[in-house]
Design a protein around this motif. Structure first.
Motif, mmCIF file in Angstrom:
data_model
loop_
_atom_site.group_PDB
_atom_site.id
_atom_site.type_symbol
_atom_site.label_atom_id
_atom_site.label_comp_id
_atom_site.label_asym_id
_atom_site.label_seq_id
_atom_site.Cartn_x
_atom_site.Cartn_y
_atom_site.Cartn_z
ATOM 1 N N ASN A 16 0.844 -1.201 0.000
ATOM 2 C CA ASN A 16 0.000 0.000 0.000
ATOM 3 C C ASN A 16 0.877 1.248 0.000
ATOM 4 O O ASN A 16 0.441 2.307 0.438
ATOM 5 N N ARG A 17 2.136 1.088 -0.469
ATOM 6 C CA ARG A 17 3.100 2.175 -0.613
ATOM 7 C C ARG A 17 3.536 2.734 0.730
ATOM 8 O O ARG A 17 4.088 3.818 0.809
ATOM 9 N N ARG A 18 3.325 1.993 1.810
ATOM 10 C CA ARG A 18 3.775 2.395 3.135
ATOM 11 C C ARG A 18 4.753 1.352 3.678
ATOM 12 O O ARG A 18 4.811 0.231 3.178
ATOM 13 N N VAL A 19 5.475 1.720 4.709
ATOM 14 C CA VAL A 19 6.422 0.784 5.317
ATOM 15 C C VAL A 19 5.674 -0.073 6.332
ATOM 16 O O VAL A 19 5.098 0.465 7.288
ATOM 17 N N PRO A 20 5.654 -1.399 6.180
ATOM 18 C CA PRO A 20 4.994 -2.262 7.175
ATOM 19 C C PRO A 20 5.923 -2.516 8.368
ATOM 20 O O PRO A 20 7.089 -2.876 8.197
ATOM 21 N N TYR A 21 5.388 -2.317 9.563
ATOM 22 C CA TYR A 21 6.196 -2.495 10.772
ATOM 23 C C TYR A 21 5.914 -3.815 11.483
ATOM 24 O O TYR A 21 6.801 -4.369 12.119
ATOM 25 N N VAL A 22 4.687 -4.280 11.411
ATOM 26 C CA VAL A 22 4.322 -5.518 12.109
ATOM 27 C C VAL A 22 3.242 -6.218 11.298
ATOM 28 O O VAL A 22 2.436 -5.567 10.616
ATOM 29 N N CYS A 41 1.242 -0.082 9.730
ATOM 30 C CA CYS A 41 2.024 0.647 8.725
ATOM 31 C C CYS A 41 2.548 1.972 9.271
ATOM 32 O O CYS A 41 2.169 2.434 10.351
ATOM 33 N N SER A 42 3.402 2.583 8.445
ATOM 34 C CA SER A 42 4.029 3.848 8.818
ATOM 35 C C SER A 42 3.092 5.034 8.671
ATOM 36 O O SER A 42 3.427 6.130 9.124
ATOM 37 N N ASP A 43 1.928 4.855 8.046
ATOM 38 C CA ASP A 43 0.980 5.960 7.891
ATOM 39 C C ASP A 43 -0.075 5.947 8.990
ATOM 40 O O ASP A 43 -1.172 6.472 8.801
ATOM 41 N N ASN A 44 0.247 5.307 10.127
ATOM 42 C CA ASN A 44 -0.587 5.298 11.338
ATOM 43 C C ASN A 44 -1.819 4.413 11.204
ATOM 44 O O ASN A 44 -2.702 4.470 12.065
ATOM 45 N N LYS A 45 -1.891 3.600 10.166
ATOM 46 C CA LYS A 45 -3.072 2.773 9.937
ATOM 47 C C LYS A 45 -2.741 1.296 10.139
ATOM 48 O O LYS A 45 -1.598 0.865 10.003
ATOM 49 N N ILE A 46 -3.792 0.530 10.431
ATOM 50 C CA ILE A 46 -3.727 -0.928 10.448
ATOM 51 C C ILE A 46 -4.645 -1.406 9.338
ATOM 52 O O ILE A 46 -5.832 -1.035 9.300
ATOM 53 N N VAL A 47 -4.114 -2.183 8.413
ATOM 54 C CA VAL A 47 -4.900 -2.636 7.262
ATOM 55 C C VAL A 47 -4.969 -4.153 7.280
ATOM 56 O O VAL A 47 -4.018 -4.838 7.671
ATOM 57 N N ALA A 48 -6.111 -4.675 6.873
ATOM 58 C CA ALA A 48 -6.344 -6.116 6.782
ATOM 59 C C ALA A 48 -6.371 -6.516 5.316
ATOM 60 O O ALA A 48 -7.117 -5.924 4.519
ATOM 61 N N TYR A 49 -5.548 -7.510 4.948
ATOM 62 C CA TYR A 49 -5.453 -7.980 3.570
ATOM 63 C C TYR A 49 -6.138 -9.333 3.429
ATOM 64 O O TYR A 49 -6.070 -10.187 4.329
#
Length: 645
Positions: free
Chosen positions: A438-444, A459-467
């Protein structure tokens, strides 16, 4: 006759250097004055010749510069008159008999720079160095202010009928003198000392009045309009086709890459992609901490490759190499009564193979016979715990791998890297089952406990996304953190709720698939908690706080802080050191920034043991074996994985 000598004129009567002006012959011809006229009298005192700065009173009859003879010796007047520009009064073709007159030279100094013919007007144009037909616009860079501010305007000494015709010959400079005390303006009220000094400065003018004032006119002065225009219209060496030196080309390439990473783009190669502009907007506060952004609308990851290091992938019975050995039974992750555990006493093995440091290690679910490691060299490796050797290497990232995670049965795992990609791997064959970004850096990254096809990423954009791993689409977003997300844990009923922490020093509790948090855990005394681990009893959350403490929160409805359970003694400020808890829940283990390994009693929060585990950096990762009673693993940025028993 007595000898004629020359006295040096008084200071101020002549300029420092001889300056050419309108010849005396021209002046005489234009004024109708003969060479013996009394208006050009020369005062003589004892055989001395005294010159003044008034051209009407002082003329040298011998040449000061140039040849003594004209091009036509028989014509002494018209040759000079022909050399004068009728419009500007230019005397650029003077060849002889130049008198000293600063004011005339100041008015006509444009013409003393030899130039070409201007095609527009057909007149002689003054040129800058390297130009062909450009006329320099004289301005405040040393040419507009001809005289000091405390000098008066050019005035006619005598006036008369021929005042306009003989401006250059009958003008002089009259110095303005400061007001005398009697002429000083009387203020209505008494001025302060600062006001009096300011008024005096305005009356007398600046201290430096000369044209060679470096601050205004010299090399420290502002660039002129002409210089700015020439600079803007100049052609660089690259555009002219000149081949640059290889070192210059290498330096330009390095600077271009640096600007690209910093998000600086020139107008020619600018980013028109709205997604990349939005990336810059989102990451503007921490872009200096992140790797380069992805180029283009549909970027591509590097080509994945895998290598098998074992003897054979299938044994004589046809079983795959990832199948647990015979006799090894799996243990539930939350079964605290299966066996008792003990604190390890020494390091029994060292696993090496990563070219750089190792950031995270994970054990195979339930059995723990395989160990998965994430390296800062961009590679993931699976190790055999029994044979203590690397079984397979997975290379699919161009930057360091931040986190890895097995799915619920261990047949697949997902890797999250600083190159902004997530990759789903088949553990047995090493094939890539999916690539996500998603063009962001995944941290966990964590798999949802009830569905192996769904995983969540902080992610680095302060969001948690579910794939959804089958379609590669984002099914849900959790957006309430104010900083990058560090940890994700599933609690209560095997994953109906989700606990996340962030750099914003808050812990949020979410219901699964609902994008609004149901509980905030925040306190002014809290620090950021980059690691949170669930206790095997599922009753507590053990958190690594960046104030060098391990805190314990209740994992029930209240999520209250257990103030009496606080483990200290290590130094983890600035590092996300992992926490490992023994399967029976009795011991807590953590590394620290100095490469040491600490063990605490969970019930009494007392430190039990401390070892020096890793060199050249922190002891960043730790896991406890789910089956073997006193076996645990640690990893560090020295590239070594250690086995402790």
């Amino acid at each position: 006759a007595p000898p004629t000598t020359m006295f040096r004129p008084p200071p101020g009567s002549l300029n420092a250097a001889p300056i050419p002006s309108v010849p005396a012959a021209i002046l005489r011809s234009k004024m109708g004055i003969s060479g013996t006229s009394q208006s050009t009298s020369i005062s003589s005192k004892g055989g001395a010749l005294i010159l003044t700065n008034n051209p009407s009173k002082a003329v040298l009859h011998s040449s000061v510069q140039g040849p003594a003879l004209l091009s036509d010796p028989n014509d002494t007047a018209t040759s000079f008159i022909r050399s004068i520009d009728p419009k500007t009064g230019s005397t650029s073709k003077i060849e002889a008999n130049a008198a000293i007159d600063a004011y005339s030279f100041a008015r006509n100094r444009n013409a003393f720079q030899k130039g070409a013919i201007d095609p527009a007007g057909g007149e002689e144009a003054a040129l800058a160095p390297g130009e062909v037909v450009r006329e320099i616009q004289r301005n405040d860079y040393g040419y507009e202010r001809r005289f000091p501010p405390n000098y008066g305007d050019a005035t006619d000494d005598k006036g008369g009928e021929n005042a306009n015709d003989t401006t250059a010959a009958t003008t002089s400079l009259v110095r303005k003198r400061p007001h005398s005390p009697s002429q000083q303006p009387q203020p209505h009220e008494k001025l302060s000392r600062r006001a009096r000094l300011k008024q005096q400065l305005q009356t007398e003018g600046p201290l430096v009045h000369d044209d060679d004032d470096d601050i205004t006119y010299g090399i420290w002065g502002p660039p002129s309009k002409t210089e700015c225009q020439l600079q803007n219209e100049s052609i660089p060496a690259v555009d002219t086709g000149v081949e640059l030196h290889p070192r210059i080309q290498a330096e330009r390439a390095r600077l271009a890459e640096r600007d690209r990473q910093r998000g600086i783009y020139n107008e020619e190669g600018g980013e028109d992609d709205e997604k990349q502009k939005f990336d810059r907007l989102v990451e503007r506060k921490m872009s200096h901490l992140l790797p380069p952004r992805l180029e283009g609308e549909n970027p591509n990851a590097i080509e994945p490759k895998t290598t098998f290091h074992g003897t054979e992938e299938v044994d004589y019975r046809g079983r795959s190499w990832i199948v647990p050995p015979s006799g090894v039974k799996g243990v539930d992750a939350h079964d605290v009564d299966d066996h008792a555990c003990f604190v390890p006493k020494k390091c029994v093995a060292r696993l090496t193979g990563h070219e750089k440091g190792v950031h995270r290690i994970r054990l195979f679910p339930r059995t723990g016979h395989l160990l998965l490691s994430a390296g800062l060299d961009g590679a993931c490796k699976v190790w055999s715990v029994a044979e203590r050797k690397c079984m397979r290497t997975y290379v699919g990232h161009s930057a360091a791998v931040r986190d890895v995670q097995f799915n619920n049965d261990g047949t697949k795992f997902v890797s999250a890297s600083f190159d902004r990609y997530l990759r789903l791997w088949d553990t047995e064959s090493g094939k890539v089952l999916g690539t996500y970004t998603n063009r962001r850096v995944p941290y966990v990254v964590k798999f949802y406990p009830h569905d192996d096809n769904t995983f969540v990423v902080g992610c680095s954009d302060n969001k948690i996304v579910a794939y959804d791993s089958n379609t590669g689409e984002i099914t849900q977003e959790y957006d309430h953190h104010l900083a990058p997300v560090n940890t994700i844990n599933f609690v209560e009923d095997n994953g109906t709720k989700m606990v996340t922490s962030s750099d914003d020093k808050k812990v949020l509790v979410w219901e699964w698939d609902i994008g609004v948090p149901i509980k905030y855990i925040s306190d002014p005394t809290m620090h950021s908690m980059p690691v949170i681990t669930m206790h095997p009893s599922e009753r507590y959350l053990v958190c690594q706080s960046l104030d060098n403490k391990i805190l314990v929160y209740q994992a029930g409805d209240r999520f209250a802080l257990q103030r009496k359970k606080k483990m200290e003694g290590h130094n983890t400020a600035g590092y996300a050191c992992d926490i490992a808890i023994s399967p029976d829940g009795r011991f807590v283990c953590s590394g620290d920034s100095d490469g040491k390994l600490f063990f605490w009693d969970f019930k009494r929060t007392r430190m039990l043991q401390k070892y020096h585990a890793h060199d050249k950096g922190p002891c960043i990762g730790a896991v406890w074996h789910p089956v073997e009673a006193s076996t645990m693993f640690t990893c560090g940025w020295d590239g070594v994985i250690k086995v402790w028993q």
